[in-house]
Design a protein around this motif. Structure first.
Motif, PDB file in Angstrom:
ATOM      1  N   THR A  56     -10.261  10.829  -5.622  1.00 25.58           N
ATOM      2  CA  THR A  56     -11.566  10.462  -6.172  1.00 25.58           C
ATOM      3  C   THR A  56     -11.962   9.091  -5.628  1.00 25.58           C
ATOM      4  N   TRP A  57     -13.184   8.686  -5.908  1.00 23.21           N
ATOM      5  CA  TRP A  57     -13.656   7.386  -5.430  1.00 23.21           C
ATOM      6  C   TRP A  57     -12.914   6.227  -6.091  1.00 23.21           C
ATOM      7  N   LYS A  58     -12.149   6.532  -7.134  1.00 23.60           N
ATOM      8  CA  LYS A  58     -11.391   5.490  -7.838  1.00 23.60           C
ATOM      9  C   LYS A  58     -10.046   5.172  -7.158  1.00 23.60           C
ATOM     10  N   TYR A  59      -9.687   5.942  -6.152  1.00 17.72           N
ATOM     11  CA  TYR A  59      -8.360   5.801  -5.540  1.00 17.72           C
ATOM     12  C   TYR A  59      -8.053   4.375  -5.068  1.00 17.72           C
ATOM     13  N   PRO A  60      -8.941   3.708  -4.314  1.00 18.38           N
ATOM     14  CA  PRO A  60      -8.638   2.327  -3.901  1.00 18.38           C
ATOM     15  C   PRO A  60      -8.397   1.395  -5.082  1.00 18.38           C
ATOM     16  N   ASP A  61      -9.178   1.566  -6.159  1.00 21.19           N
ATOM     17  CA  ASP A  61      -8.985   0.731  -7.344  1.00 21.19           C
ATOM     18  C   ASP A  61      -7.634   1.000  -7.996  1.00 21.19           C
ATOM     19  N   GLU A  62      -7.230   2.254  -8.003  1.00 21.21           N
ATOM     20  CA  GLU A  62      -5.926   2.611  -8.578  1.00 21.21           C
ATOM     21  C   GLU A  62      -4.796   1.970  -7.776  1.00 21.21           C
ATOM     22  N   LEU A  63      -4.937   1.987  -6.462  1.00 18.07           N
ATOM     23  CA  LEU A  63      -3.930   1.383  -5.591  1.00 18.07           C
ATOM     24  C   LEU A  63      -3.830  -0.123  -5.839  1.00 18.07           C
ATOM     25  N   ARG A  64      -4.976  -0.776  -5.914  1.00 23.98           N
ATOM     26  CA  ARG A  64      -4.993  -2.223  -6.118  1.00 23.98           C
ATOM     27  C   ARG A  64      -4.430  -2.600  -7.486  1.00 23.98           C
ATOM     28  N   TYR A  65      -4.737  -1.808  -8.491  1.00 28.32           N
ATOM     29  CA  TYR A  65      -4.251  -2.081  -9.843  1.00 28.32           C
ATOM     30  C   TYR A  65      -2.728  -2.088  -9.871  1.00 28.32           C
ATOM     31  N   ILE A  66      -2.123  -1.108  -9.221  1.00 25.75           N
ATOM     32  CA  ILE A  66      -0.666  -1.022  -9.206  1.00 25.75           C
ATOM     33  C   ILE A  66      -0.060  -2.187  -8.435  1.00 25.75           C
ATOM     34  N   MET A 118      -9.184  -0.387   0.634  1.00 25.61           N
ATOM     35  CA  MET A 118     -10.596  -0.001   0.624  1.00 25.61           C
ATOM     36  C   MET A 118     -10.905   1.076   1.651  1.00 25.61           C
ATOM     37  N   TYR A 119     -10.066   1.178   2.686  1.00 30.23           N
ATOM     38  CA  TYR A 119     -10.303   2.163   3.729  1.00 30.23           C
ATOM     39  C   TYR A 119      -9.735   3.537   3.373  1.00 30.23           C
ATOM     40  N   LEU A 149       0.836  -1.202   0.000  1.00 29.01           N
ATOM     41  CA  LEU A 149       0.000   0.000   0.000  1.00 29.01           C
ATOM     42  C   LEU A 149       0.870   1.252   0.000  1.00 29.01           C
ATOM     43  N   PHE A 150       1.909   1.238   0.815  1.00 26.89           N
ATOM     44  CA  PHE A 150       2.833   2.378   0.901  1.00 26.89           C
ATOM     45  C   PHE A 150       3.501   2.622  -0.454  1.00 26.89           C
ATOM     46  N   LEU A 151       3.984   1.552  -1.079  1.00 22.17           N
ATOM     47  CA  LEU A 151       4.620   1.662  -2.391  1.00 22.17           C
ATOM     48  C   LEU A 151       3.667   2.234  -3.427  1.00 22.17           C
ATOM     49  N   SER A 152       2.425   1.783  -3.405  1.00 23.91           N
ATOM     50  CA  SER A 152       1.437   2.210  -4.398  1.00 23.91           C
ATOM     51  C   SER A 152       1.063   3.672  -4.223  1.00 23.91           C
ATOM     52  N   MET A 153       0.917   4.111  -2.984  1.00 17.97           N
ATOM     53  CA  MET A 153       0.588   5.514  -2.739  1.00 17.97           C
ATOM     54  C   MET A 153       1.690   6.426  -3.256  1.00 17.97           C
ATOM     55  N   ALA A 154       2.931   6.062  -2.974  1.00 19.78           N
ATOM     56  CA  ALA A 154       4.059   6.872  -3.432  1.00 19.78           C
ATOM     57  C   ALA A 154       4.185   6.830  -4.950  1.00 19.78           C
ATOM     58  N   ALA A 155       3.885   5.681  -5.543  1.00 21.72           N
ATOM     59  CA  ALA A 155       3.971   5.549  -7.004  1.00 21.72           C
ATOM     60  C   ALA A 155       2.982   6.472  -7.696  1.00 21.72           C
ATOM     61  N   ILE A 156       1.764   6.548  -7.161  1.00 21.10           N
ATOM     62  CA  ILE A 156       0.743   7.415  -7.746  1.00 21.10           C
ATOM     63  C   ILE A 156       1.122   8.881  -7.596  1.00 21.10           C
ATOM     64  N   ASP A 157       1.535   9.270  -6.394  1.00 20.11           N
ATOM     65  CA  ASP A 157       1.825  10.683  -6.136  1.00 20.11           C
ATOM     66  C   ASP A 157       3.092  11.178  -6.832  1.00 20.11           C
ATOM     67  N   SER A 158       4.096  10.328  -6.898  1.00 19.75           N
ATOM     68  CA  SER A 158       5.382  10.755  -7.466  1.00 19.75           C
ATOM     69  C   SER A 158       5.572  10.294  -8.898  1.00 19.75           C
ATOM     70  N   ASP A 159       4.581   9.578  -9.440  1.00 18.16           N
ATOM     71  CA  ASP A 159       4.704   8.980 -10.766  1.00 18.16           C
ATOM     72  C   ASP A 159       5.986   8.145 -10.838  1.00 18.16           C
ATOM     73  N   PHE A 160       6.111   7.246  -9.889  1.00 18.92           N
ATOM     74  CA  PHE A 160       7.266   6.348  -9.770  1.00 18.92           C
ATOM     75  C   PHE A 160       8.585   7.125  -9.655  1.00 18.92           C
ATOM     76  N   GLY A 161       8.529   8.212  -8.906  1.00 23.38           N
ATOM     77  CA  GLY A 161       9.751   8.970  -8.639  1.00 23.38           C
ATOM     78  C   GLY A 161      10.185   9.902  -9.749  1.00 23.38           C
ATOM     79  N   THR A 162       9.346  10.108 -10.748  1.00 23.90           N
ATOM     80  CA  THR A 162       9.736  10.975 -11.865  1.00 23.90           C
ATOM     81  C   THR A 162       9.245  12.408 -11.699  1.00 23.90           C
TER      82      THR A 162
END
Length: 287
Positions: free
Chosen positions: A262-272, A253-254, A154-167
């Motif tokens: 957005t409401w899609k955030y949990p799905d985005e996390l799970r996808y990654i 999910m929490y 979960l931690f990895l996925s949150m950072a990946a979304i926010d930082s675009d994998f560090g880019t």
């Protein structure tokens, strides 16, 4: 002026030690890398991504989520190389991003586990727990509910979304992996990029961190103090008390009501998590 034998020996020793110091810095600064040995591991800064890749290869550090016996070394990357967003690294970036972030996430989670073992009322201010007109037992109980780790995936996925994998610009220039904002004038911060148009009346700035570790630590504290995550705290606490594993896939999910999402955030996390096989990282024994 003639030197005594004792003096010559002294000069020889000094010369030898000086040479050792020079060699030490030469070896540990080769290929644009600087290395600092800290209490619990190695702190490294690489000017270029190629230098970081070479360093990891020399240390035989490679993350394979399918390897249940994988041990994550205490190699703490201070900052991302400025060229980390170069397209030539597109194919290797996800793996390299994982290798950079894992030790930082492990350290942050280990540190909070240590705090949990000796929870006391002195932590009330840090975790934004009201301590006036309350017994110590009530304060400690609330602290135990709010404090805890974030599953690795979960931690990895949150950072990946926010930082675009560090880019992202913020992650490469400010060590800010989560686009963390601040309104505090006493905190080092920078103006947001022009394309990040602030709404009328908004005067936030982007936090500047000394290291990536500081950004990871701060985000863990944010999750453990923001009231929007109270359901996450409650489920995590119950699982911990019952000895039930708490994985990132189910925990995502929490985060449905996470601020500025957005409401899609949990799905985005799970996808990654699924795409990069990070779910298996929650099962490693040395977390």
């Amino acid at each position: 002026m003639a030197f005594t034998k004792k003096t010559k020996i002294t000069f020889s020793i000094i010369g030898f030690l000086s040479l050792c110091v020079v060699l030490f810095y030469f070896i540990n600064s080769k290929k644009g890398c600087s290395v600092n040995y800290v209490i619990d591991g190695i702190e490294i800064y690489a000017e270029k991504t190629d230098d970081l890749i070479s360093f990891f290869k020399e240390k035989n550090y490679r993350v394979d989520p399918d390897n249940k016996d994988l041990v994550i070394p205490n190699i703490y990357v201070k900052s991302l190389p400025k060229d980390f967003n170069d397209e030539k690294f597109d194919n290797v970036r996800p793996a390299l991003y994982t290798e950079i972030l894992l030790p930082l996430i492990y350290k942050a989670n280990r540190d909070i586990q240590k705090e949990l073992k000796s929870v006391n009322v002195n932590l009330a201010k840090k975790y934004d727990v009201e301590d006036q007109n309350r017994t110590d037992d009530l304060i400690i109980m609330e602290l135990k509910h709010k404090m805890g780790t974030i599953p690795t995936s979960l931690f990895l996925s949150m950072a990946a979304i926010d930082s675009d994998f560090g880019t992202s610009y913020y992650s490469r220039h400010y060590n800010n992996l989560f686009n963390t904002r601040t309104y505090d004038k006493d905190i080092e911060a920078a103006e947001p990029l022009k394309e990040e148009a602030r709404k009328p009346g908004e005067n936030y700035k982007i936090k500047i961190y000394k290291t990536l570790q500081d950004s990871v630590n701060d985000h863990l504290l944010y999750v453990n103090t923001n009231k929007w995550f109270n359901t996450f705290w409650h489920v995590r606490y119950n699982n911990r008390e019952l000895g039930v594993p708490f994985n990132g896939y189910s925990a995502s999910m929490y985060f449905l009501q996470a601020p500025n999402r957005t409401w899609k955030y949990p799905d985005e996390l799970r996808y990654i998590m699924k795409q990069y096989n990070w779910r298996k990282l929650d099962l490693l024994s040395n977390q």
